[in-house]
Write a protein that holds these residues in place. Structure first.
Motif, PDB file in Angstrom:
ATOM      1  N   LEU A   5      10.292  26.303 108.089  1.00  0.00           N
ATOM      2  CA  LEU A   5       8.753  26.490 107.721  1.00  0.00           C
ATOM      3  C   LEU A   5       8.610  26.277 106.321  1.00  0.00           C
ATOM      4  O   LEU A   5       9.394  26.600 105.635  1.00  0.00           O
ATOM      5  N   THR A   6       7.230  26.179 105.961  1.00  0.00           N
ATOM      6  CA  THR A   6       7.138  25.986 104.381  1.00  0.00           C
ATOM      7  C   THR A   6       5.933  27.394 104.106  1.00  0.00           C
ATOM      8  O   THR A   6       5.119  27.420 104.893  1.00  0.00           O
ATOM      9  N   ALA A   7       6.238  27.982 102.996  1.00  0.00           N
ATOM     10  CA  ALA A   7       5.367  28.859 102.460  1.00  0.00           C
ATOM     11  C   ALA A   7       4.650  28.254 101.292  1.00  0.00           C
ATOM     12  O   ALA A   7       5.232  27.741 100.443  1.00  0.00           O
ATOM     13  N   VAL A   8       3.211  28.520 101.418  1.00  0.00           N
ATOM     14  CA  VAL A   8       2.213  27.945 100.147  1.00  0.00           C
ATOM     15  C   VAL A   8       1.471  29.169  99.840  1.00  0.00           C
ATOM     16  O   VAL A   8       1.620  30.105 100.456  1.00  0.00           O
ATOM     17  N   ASP A   9       0.735  28.835  99.015  1.00  0.00           N
ATOM     18  CA  ASP A   9      -0.516  30.016  98.427  1.00  0.00           C
ATOM     19  C   ASP A   9      -1.618  29.563  99.163  1.00  0.00           C
ATOM     20  O   ASP A   9      -2.493  28.898  98.799  1.00  0.00           O
ATOM     21  N   TYR A  10      -2.218  30.311 100.138  1.00  0.00           N
ATOM     22  CA  TYR A  10      -1.701  31.608 101.073  1.00  0.00           C
ATOM     23  C   TYR A  10      -1.560  31.377 102.346  1.00  0.00           C
ATOM     24  O   TYR A  10      -2.391  31.532 103.307  1.00  0.00           O
ATOM     25  N   SER A  11      -0.692  30.520 102.865  1.00  0.00           N
ATOM     26  CA  SER A  11      -0.486  30.249 104.178  1.00  0.00           C
ATOM     27  C   SER A  11       0.983  30.008 104.634  1.00  0.00           C
ATOM     28  O   SER A  11       1.663  29.542 103.809  1.00  0.00           O
ATOM     29  N   PHE A  12       1.410  29.843 105.976  1.00  0.00           N
ATOM     30  CA  PHE A  12       2.788  29.344 106.512  1.00  0.00           C
ATOM     31  C   PHE A  12       2.287  28.125 107.038  1.00  0.00           C
ATOM     32  O   PHE A  12       1.207  28.079 107.918  1.00  0.00           O
ATOM     33  N   GLN A  13       3.140  27.086 106.952  1.00  0.00           N
ATOM     34  CA  GLN A  13       3.027  26.005 107.624  1.00  0.00           C
ATOM     35  C   GLN A  13       4.481  26.048 108.691  1.00  0.00           C
ATOM     36  O   GLN A  13       5.386  25.683 108.471  1.00  0.00           O
ATOM     37  N   LEU A  14       3.978  26.509 110.074  1.00  0.00           N
ATOM     38  CA  LEU A  14       4.890  26.646 110.942  1.00  0.00           C
ATOM     39  C   LEU A  14       4.627  26.114 112.360  1.00  0.00           C
ATOM     40  O   LEU A  14       3.491  26.476 112.924  1.00  0.00           O
ATOM     41  N   ALA A  15       5.264  24.872 112.741  1.00  0.00           N
ATOM     42  CA  ALA A  15       4.597  24.449 114.128  1.00  0.00           C
ATOM     43  C   ALA A  15       5.329  25.462 115.154  1.00  0.00           C
ATOM     44  O   ALA A  15       6.282  26.223 114.790  1.00  0.00           O
ATOM     45  N   ASP A  16       4.865  25.381 116.572  1.00  0.00           N
ATOM     46  CA  ASP A  16       5.325  26.234 117.483  1.00  0.00           C
ATOM     47  C   ASP A  16       6.914  25.933 117.517  1.00  0.00           C
ATOM     48  O   ASP A  16       7.207  24.961 117.985  1.00  0.00           O
ATOM     49  N   PRO A  17       7.591  26.944 117.273  1.00  0.00           N
ATOM     50  CA  PRO A  17       9.249  26.906 117.392  1.00  0.00           C
ATOM     51  C   PRO A  17       9.714  26.692 118.700  1.00  0.00           C
ATOM     52  O   PRO A  17      10.999  26.268 118.842  1.00  0.00           O
ATOM     53  N   GLY A  18       8.827  26.803 119.922  1.00  0.00           N
ATOM     54  CA  GLY A  18       9.461  26.946 121.261  1.00  0.00           C
ATOM     55  C   GLY A  18      10.694  27.801 121.528  1.00  0.00           C
ATOM     56  O   GLY A  18      11.610  27.253 122.394  1.00  0.00           O
ATOM     57  N   ILE A  19      10.497  28.994 121.218  1.00  0.00           N
ATOM     58  CA  ILE A  19      11.743  29.582 121.346  1.00  0.00           C
ATOM     59  C   ILE A  19      11.936  30.359 122.647  1.00  0.00           C
ATOM     60  O   ILE A  19      10.759  30.678 123.228  1.00  0.00           O
ATOM     61  N   LYS A  20      12.919  30.486 123.546  1.00  0.00           N
ATOM     62  CA  LYS A  20      13.250  30.969 124.483  1.00  0.00           C
ATOM     63  C   LYS A  20      14.062  32.439 124.447  1.00  0.00           C
ATOM     64  O   LYS A  20      14.655  32.595 123.686  1.00  0.00           O
ATOM     65  N   ALA A  21      13.507  33.431 125.172  1.00  0.00           N
ATOM     66  CA  ALA A  21      14.157  34.703 125.098  1.00  0.00           C
ATOM     67  C   ALA A  21      15.807  34.594 125.286  1.00  0.00           C
ATOM     68  O   ALA A  21      16.405  33.715 125.867  1.00  0.00           O
ATOM     69  N   GLY A  22      16.548  35.197 124.330  1.00  0.00           N
ATOM     70  CA  GLY A  22      17.937  35.108 124.237  1.00  0.00           C
ATOM     71  C   GLY A  22      18.475  34.113 123.234  1.00  0.00           C
ATOM     72  O   GLY A  22      19.625  34.137 122.774  1.00  0.00           O
ATOM     73  N   GLU A  23      17.578  33.327 122.817  1.00  0.00           N
ATOM     74  CA  GLU A  23      17.817  32.490 121.514  1.00  0.00           C
ATOM     75  C   GLU A  23      18.138  33.378 120.105  1.00  0.00           C
ATOM     76  O   GLU A  23      17.531  34.176 119.796  1.00  0.00           O
ATOM     77  N   THR A  24      19.099  32.593 119.467  1.00  0.00           N
ATOM     78  CA  THR A  24      19.495  33.085 118.115  1.00  0.00           C
ATOM     79  C   THR A  24      18.898  31.942 117.243  1.00  0.00           C
ATOM     80  O   THR A  24      19.438  31.187 117.279  1.00  0.00           O
ATOM     81  N   ILE A  25      18.010  32.348 116.046  1.00  0.00           N
ATOM     82  CA  ILE A  25      17.216  31.148 115.466  1.00  0.00           C
ATOM     83  C   ILE A  25      17.469  31.542 114.174  1.00  0.00           C
ATOM     84  O   ILE A  25      17.322  32.718 113.527  1.00  0.00           O
ATOM     85  N   ARG A  26      17.991  30.488 113.416  1.00  0.00           N
ATOM     86  CA  ARG A  26      17.992  30.682 111.974  1.00  0.00           C
ATOM     87  C   ARG A  26      16.658  30.150 111.057  1.00  0.00           C
ATOM     88  O   ARG A  26      16.498  28.682 111.403  1.00  0.00           O
ATOM     89  N   PHE A  27      15.936  30.909 110.747  1.00  0.00           N
ATOM     90  CA  PHE A  27      14.549  30.451 109.847  1.00  0.00           C
ATOM     91  C   PHE A  27      15.027  29.831 108.544  1.00  0.00           C
ATOM     92  O   PHE A  27      15.639  30.552 107.833  1.00  0.00           O
ATOM     93  N   VAL A  28      14.614  28.816 108.190  1.00  0.00           N
ATOM     94  CA  VAL A  28      14.675  28.344 106.867  1.00  0.00           C
ATOM     95  C   VAL A  28      13.331  28.265 106.257  1.00  0.00           C
ATOM     96  O   VAL A  28      12.649  27.347 106.542  1.00  0.00           O
ATOM     97  N   MET A  29      13.107  28.937 105.287  1.00  0.00           N
ATOM     98  CA  MET A  29      11.689  28.935 104.714  1.00  0.00           C
ATOM     99  C   MET A  29      11.849  28.402 103.286  1.00  0.00           C
ATOM    100  O   MET A  29      12.572  28.634 102.401  1.00  0.00           O
ATOM    101  N   LYS A  30      11.124  27.238 102.984  1.00  0.00           N
ATOM    102  CA  LYS A  30      10.880  26.525 101.707  1.00  0.00           C
ATOM    103  C   LYS A  30       9.634  26.954 101.021  1.00  0.00           C
ATOM    104  O   LYS A  30       8.673  26.951 101.714  1.00  0.00           O
ATOM    105  N   ASN A  31       9.710  27.575  99.801  1.00  0.00           N
ATOM    106  CA  ASN A  31       8.492  28.165  98.886  1.00  0.00           C
ATOM    107  C   ASN A  31       7.907  27.060  98.424  1.00  0.00           C
ATOM    108  O   ASN A  31       8.302  26.687  97.173  1.00  0.00           O
ATOM    109  N   GLU A  32       6.833  26.498  98.748  1.00  0.00           N
ATOM    110  CA  GLU A  32       6.326  25.193  97.723  1.00  0.00           C
ATOM    111  C   GLU A  32       5.014  25.867  97.170  1.00  0.00           C
ATOM    112  O   GLU A  32       4.188  24.994  96.637  1.00  0.00           O
TER     113      GLU A  32
END
Length: 229
Positions: free
Chosen positions: A138-165
């Protein structure tokens, strides 16, 4: 009178010197890692279990990264964009086991590896534990996040990688369906990248915010749904 003034001055100078020594800050507990274009050298290779902070210093000519690998080259965490002549830190919570540090000059390839051994009790991540099923960027800008639907299912372990633009520091705080903090990416400076590995145990609506200053009120918030398995 002159002698008295001289003695007073001497006493004052001694007191000032003692005060200066008393105010000297202690050295960091971080484990130093020196990265060059051909080497990756940690200051220590036998470490106590628990939260460990590695401070990588880039003495090479190329931008580098630092990875912590578990068994089977499983990525536990990483820090990116360490420019020549700069340092960055990476904190991980490791249980006893054998791991590898990996420096990646040029930010490509499998990296230059250095083995480390963690001993004792404590730590949340084991060497043989898969740290994440996949990455979500995902991308962080001033002042919003740009994150598409991650499509996560219960039980999943996700590593979020945030770029601050953006031009200001931002963080990411994620809340469970019952409004408890699940985890967060710590405050990340402009043009830097932050990561956090989170496990989504139950389905439901998870919301996220930037908790820096008034950024949430200015629009840095959102939500996604975790589907049942």
């Amino acid at each position: 009178m002159i002698a008295t003034r001289a003695r007073s001055t001497a006493v004052a100078l001694v007191a000032l010197a003692i005060g200066a020594v008393g105010c000297t800050s202690s050295s960091s507990n971080a484990i130093a890692v020196t990265s060059t274009d051909t080497t990756c050298v940690p200051a220590r290779t036998r470490l106590d279990a628990g939260k460990l902070t590695f401070e990588v210093t880039n003495k090479g000519k190329q931008t580098t990264e630092l990875y912590v690998f578990g068994e089977g080259d499983k990525v536990i965490d990483e820090v990116e964009n360490v420019g020549p002549g700069t340092s960055r830190t990476l904190t991980v919570d490791l249980a006893a086991g054998d791991y590898q540090l990996g420096c990646k000059p040029g930010q490509k390839g499998n990296g230059i590896r250095a083995r480390i051994t963690v001993v004792g009790k404590g730590g949340a991540v084991q060497a043989g534990t898969k740290a994440a099923d996949r990455d979500v960027e995902l991308t962080a800008v001033d002042y919003s996040f740009q994150l598409a639907d991650p499509g996560i299912k219960a039980g999943e372990t996700i590593r979020f990688v945030m770029k601050n633009e953006g031009h200001q520091p931002h963080d990411l705080e994620v809340f469970t369906p019952d409004n408890k903090v699940l985890g967060q990416i710590d405050q990340t400076d402009p043009r830097k990248t932050g990561t956090a590995t989170l496990t989504f145990a139950v389905p439901g609506r998870y919301r996220y915010i930037c908790d820096v200053a008034d950024h949430q009120a200015r629009g840095m918030k959102g939500a996604f749904t975790v589907a049942p398995t």
